[in-house]
Scaffold this motif. Structure first.
Motif, PDB file in Angstrom:
ATOM      1  N   THR A 115       0.852  -1.184   0.000  1.00  9.55           N
ATOM      2  CA  THR A 115       0.000   0.000   0.000  1.00  9.55           C
ATOM      3  C   THR A 115       0.890   1.236   0.000  1.00  9.55           C
ATOM      4  O   THR A 115       1.906   1.256   0.682  1.00  9.55           O
ATOM      5  CB  THR A 115      -0.889   0.036   1.254  1.00  9.55           C
ATOM      6  N   GLU A 116       0.509   2.245  -0.783  1.00 10.78           N
ATOM      7  CA  GLU A 116       1.267   3.486  -0.763  1.00 10.78           C
ATOM      8  C   GLU A 116       0.300   4.648  -0.916  1.00 10.78           C
ATOM      9  O   GLU A 116      -0.750   4.506  -1.520  1.00 10.78           O
ATOM     10  CB  GLU A 116       2.287   3.494  -1.900  1.00 10.78           C
ATOM     11  N   SER A 117       0.670   5.794  -0.335  1.00 15.29           N
ATOM     12  CA  SER A 117      -0.199   6.966  -0.436  1.00 15.29           C
ATOM     13  C   SER A 117       0.290   7.914  -1.513  1.00 15.29           C
ATOM     14  O   SER A 117       1.483   8.125  -1.658  1.00 15.29           O
ATOM     15  CB  SER A 117      -0.219   7.718   0.892  1.00 15.29           C
ATOM     16  N   PHE A 118      -0.657   8.462  -2.256  1.00 12.55           N
ATOM     17  CA  PHE A 118      -0.331   9.442  -3.281  1.00 12.55           C
ATOM     18  C   PHE A 118      -1.214  10.657  -3.049  1.00 12.55           C
ATOM     19  O   PHE A 118      -2.150  10.618  -2.251  1.00 12.55           O
ATOM     20  CB  PHE A 118      -0.575   8.866  -4.674  1.00 12.55           C
ATOM     21  N   ASP A 167     -14.919  11.587  -8.009  1.00 17.46           N
ATOM     22  CA  ASP A 167     -15.587  12.321  -6.929  1.00 17.46           C
ATOM     23  C   ASP A 167     -14.829  12.311  -5.617  1.00 17.46           C
ATOM     24  O   ASP A 167     -15.415  12.091  -4.557  1.00 17.46           O
ATOM     25  CB  ASP A 167     -16.999  11.752  -6.681  1.00 17.46           C
ATOM     26  N   ILE A 168     -13.525  12.520  -5.689  1.00 21.23           N
ATOM     27  CA  ILE A 168     -12.811  12.664  -4.431  1.00 21.23           C
ATOM     28  C   ILE A 168     -13.058  14.074  -3.912  1.00 21.23           C
ATOM     29  O   ILE A 168     -13.461  14.959  -4.663  1.00 21.23           O
ATOM     30  CB  ILE A 168     -11.298  12.386  -4.576  1.00 21.23           C
ATOM     31  N   ASP A 169     -12.841  14.304  -2.647  1.00 23.21           N
ATOM     32  CA  ASP A 169     -13.043  15.622  -2.045  1.00 23.21           C
ATOM     33  C   ASP A 169     -12.163  16.651  -2.730  1.00 23.21           C
ATOM     34  O   ASP A 169     -10.963  16.460  -2.809  1.00 23.21           O
ATOM     35  CB  ASP A 169     -12.633  15.546  -0.565  1.00 23.21           C
ATOM     36  N   PRO A 170     -12.756  17.730  -3.265  1.00 22.54           N
ATOM     37  CA  PRO A 170     -11.895  18.740  -3.888  1.00 22.54           C
ATOM     38  C   PRO A 170     -11.077  19.475  -2.825  1.00 22.54           C
ATOM     39  O   PRO A 170     -11.641  20.090  -1.921  1.00 22.54           O
ATOM     40  CB  PRO A 170     -12.873  19.681  -4.586  1.00 22.54           C
ATOM     41  N   LEU A 171      -9.789  19.395  -2.914  1.00 20.70           N
ATOM     42  CA  LEU A 171      -8.900  20.022  -1.941  1.00 20.70           C
ATOM     43  C   LEU A 171      -7.759  20.697  -2.693  1.00 20.70           C
ATOM     44  O   LEU A 171      -7.515  20.376  -3.848  1.00 20.70           O
ATOM     45  CB  LEU A 171      -8.296  18.951  -1.025  1.00 20.70           C
ATOM     46  N   ALA A 187      -4.985  16.071  -0.682  1.00 21.92           N
ATOM     47  CA  ALA A 187      -5.775  14.834  -0.705  1.00 21.92           C
ATOM     48  C   ALA A 187      -4.847  13.643  -0.454  1.00 21.92           C
ATOM     49  O   ALA A 187      -3.666  13.685  -0.772  1.00 21.92           O
ATOM     50  CB  ALA A 187      -6.440  14.671  -2.067  1.00 21.92           C
ATOM     51  N   ARG A 188      -5.370  12.609   0.182  1.00 20.64           N
ATOM     52  CA  ARG A 188      -4.557  11.415   0.355  1.00 20.64           C
ATOM     53  C   ARG A 188      -5.244  10.225  -0.302  1.00 20.64           C
ATOM     54  O   ARG A 188      -6.312   9.801   0.116  1.00 20.64           O
ATOM     55  CB  ARG A 188      -4.288  11.145   1.833  1.00 20.64           C
ATOM     56  N   ILE A 189      -4.631   9.726  -1.364  1.00 17.12           N
ATOM     57  CA  ILE A 189      -5.187   8.586  -2.081  1.00 17.12           C
ATOM     58  C   ILE A 189      -4.333   7.365  -1.753  1.00 17.12           C
ATOM     59  O   ILE A 189      -3.136   7.348  -2.005  1.00 17.12           O
ATOM     60  CB  ILE A 189      -5.129   8.798  -3.619  1.00 17.12           C
TER      61      ILE A 189
END
Ligand code: ADP
Ligand code: MG
Length: 617
Positions: free
Chosen positions: A422-425, A460-464, A469-471
């Protein structure tokens, strides 16, 4: 006399052998109908010492012959070469202090060992051991042996695994698979039939101690944790006994044997013999007849246990640490497997039983169990053994596309499956609502040079603002080699996933070619990656500066200050396509410098605004 043609039915197409290529000892085994069997040499010996020597004709000899030469020609004999496999000179500085390796200091990155007048790489030395094993098997089986499964420690990295494969190739063996040693030991005990469970494999060999915690899930092994001590094993016991015996001899003979290297080697053999006997009998004798003098000392198990107690104790801390890493209590371990010649010692067995609170498996010979398991795996590959799931590794790395057309790898080539990562982008643009997840397979740095497996949108991710944002992207390869990719917006929990078959349509040759290409192009790829990453940073700072110019703070700058910023922007634009990442970075730094005042002013305005209670952008 007449002869009959005997029909054996359909002949077996291939014979695959299993090899335990150990630090101290190596063994080769094969599937004999339904049972894995260790190959014996002409003298009936199963164990081949992992010792290599240069003989008079300038060729390499291994095994028992080399062990004799360790006494007579120590300067052209090496052992423990497994410690150097796949490692660079800088990695092994500490190793060289502990081991009498004679290394050619002139060779750059690749370690070259000196044997007499000649030098060899670690895989070349290992290949000599493999060649001896192969020859023993060919004589015993009466047929050519060209394919093998070789075991490696679970903690071996890619370079160490690759070096082991290279050694196989140099010995004329096609290495069909590398199997982790603890997995092989579990296979030898048929533990895969359990389907599920947690297994601890305690391996105390000649010079190394390894503990591995494996989880068995649907007949597939997964390494949960590994720990150990790369300088702990039977050698430490030998050294301890040797010291005691040398002191005895110095007093008895009023002569210091420790400066006589041949005498010391012979005494070492004598203490090892006594140590090994003590695993079966309560009393043994250390005996040396050398240069017309004699020495004898009776050692009983009670004294022996007291001497070695602290050494055995040193194996327990890594065991506790690995349990902790695996998140397990001793009671949760279903099976304990004993591996390595030193686990024949009763005190070792008792200590392990006490720690794991269950009786360890000792039914098979601990120095044979890894080779037996390798033969089981070999049998599976040759089609001799059915009804067992294959343990597999990913042939190529898997990753996703990130900014600038660059690949970020999540699961590396040769990872044993099942595997997950798992990795965050994050997002690149303010208010971004969709993220494209592009799944790739291959070894190269750039997207365009890898194989595209799948693309999907996380919508539809939270507009930031950009970068907030953390995906979370999660890769999971199941036992069948099916890759599941899931992307999740960590704030909202919104998730999207796809299933891909990663190696679909790729032949072995294509995989080989892709790996080769990645080596050939590594330097060029790295340069291009750096250029692209520099451009991504340039894009960021250009966008941020344009945005800042719309801020009221911009009007507080002097005309010269504004001109300096505009010039710096133009400078970046001019060299953006130059392909020189150092230059791009220089210009980015220059823009950073001239926008410092602007950033400060913006910050002050923001603070003032906040104090006034007004909302600012
Ligand atoms: P490795 O995996 O490190 O190549 P092995 O598993 O073959 O090595 O273990 C070798 C060690 O086991 C040596 O130190 C040897 O003296 C020790 N050993 C072998 N048999 C016995 C025995 N009966 N009792 C105690 N130690 C033994
Ligand atoms: Mg071993």
């Amino acid at each position: 006399m007449s002869t009959f043609q005997i029909d054996f039915g359909e002949r077996r197409k291939t014979r695959v052998v299993g090899i335990d290529l150990g630090t101290t000892n190596s063994l080769i085994a094969h599937m004999d109908l339904t049972h894995p069997t260790i190959v014996e040499d002409a003298q009936g010996r199963k164990i081949v010492p992992s010792i290599v020597s240069l003989d008079e004709s300038g060729g390499l000899v291994a095994g028992e012959t080399a062990r004799e030469m360790l006494i007579t020609h120590p300067e052209q004999t090496v052992y423990s070469v497994k410690r150097l496999m796949g490692r660079g000179l800088a990695d092994v500085r500490d190793e060289l202090k502990l081991f009498p390796f004679r290394v050619d200091e002139n060779s750059e990155s690749l370690i070259r060992l000196k044997l007499g007048e000649r030098t060899f790489t670690a895989p070349e030395i290992s290949a000599a051991v493999l060649r001896q094993l192969k020859e023993n098997a060919e004589i015993a089986l009466g047929e050519q042996v060209t394919q093998a499964v070789i075991t490696v420690p679970a903690y071996f990295n890619d370079a160490q695994r690759q070096a082991t494969k290279d050694a196989g190739r140099l010995a004329g063996l096609e290495v069909l698979r590398l199997v982790n040693e603890p997995t092989a030991a579990s296979l030898a005990y048929g533990l895969d039939k359990r389907k599920d469970g947690v297994i601890a494999v305690y391996d105390l060999g000649g010079g190394t101690f390894d503990i591995s915690i494996l989880r068995l899930h649907d007949g597939i092994f997964e390494v949960l944790a590994t720990n150990g001590d790369t300088h702990l094993g039977g050698d430490d016991i030998d050294n301890l006994l040797l010291k005691v015996a040398l002191e005895d001899i110095t007093t008895e003979w009023s002569d210091d044997l420790s400066t006589d290297s041949e005498g010391v080697q012979r005494l070492r053999r004598a203490v090892i013999k006594a140590k090994e006997e003590l695993s079966y009998v309560a009393r043994a004798t250390i005996e040396l007849h050398y240069k017309s003098k004699s020495y004898q000392r009776v050692l009983d198990r009670v004294v022996f246990d007291r001497l070695i107690g602290p050494i055995i104790e040193r194996t327990l801390e890594p065991c506790r640490a690995s349990l902790k890493d695996a998140g397990m209590m001793p009671e949760q371990i279903d099976e304990v497997v004993m591996v390595g010649g030193s686990t024949r010692i009763p005190l070792v067995r008792a200590a392990v039983e006490r720690l794991f609170k269950s009786k360890p498996h000792t039914e098979l010979n601990p120095d044979e169990v890894v080779a037996l398991g390798a033969a089981v795996q070999a049998g599976i590959l040759a089609g001799d053994v059915e009804d067992k799931l294959l343990l597999d590794v990913t042939p190529l790395s898997l990753g996703i596309e990130t900014m600038g057309g660059v690949v970020s790898k999540l699961i590396h080539r040769n990872s044993t499956i099942p595997a997950s990562a798992t990795e965050s982008f994050t997002t690149a643009v303010d208010g971004q609502r969709n993220v494209l997840i592009h799944v790739l397979q291959g070894e190269r740095e750039l997207v365009k040079d890898n194989r595209s497996l799948a693309r999907f949108d996380l919508k539809d991710i939270d507009p930031l603002p950009a970068g907030l944002a953390r995906i979370e992207v999660r890769f999971l390869i199941d036992a069948n080699g099916i890759l599941q990719v899931a992307a999740r917006d960590a704030r909202t929990g919104k998730e999207h996933s796809v299933e891909v078959k990663p190696s679909y349509g790729l032949t072995d040759d294509q995989v080989e070619a892709m790996i080769r290409e990645s080596f050939d192009k590594a330097e060029q790829d790295m340069r291009e990656r750096q250029v692209r990453e520099a451009r991504v940073d340039a894009d960021h700072i250009l966008a941020a500066t344009e945005k800042a110019k719309r801020n009221p703070a911009w009007r507080e700058l002097s005309a010269e200050e504004c001109a300096a910023v505009d010039n710096a922007i133009r400078d970046i634009q001019n060299i953006y396509h130059s392909g020189d990442h150092d230059l791009i970075r220089q210009k980015i730094e220059a823009l950073n410098q001239v926008t410092m005042k602007l950033a400060e002013t913006m910050m002050n305005t923001a603070v003032r605004g906040a104090l006034r209670g007004t909302k600012i952008d």
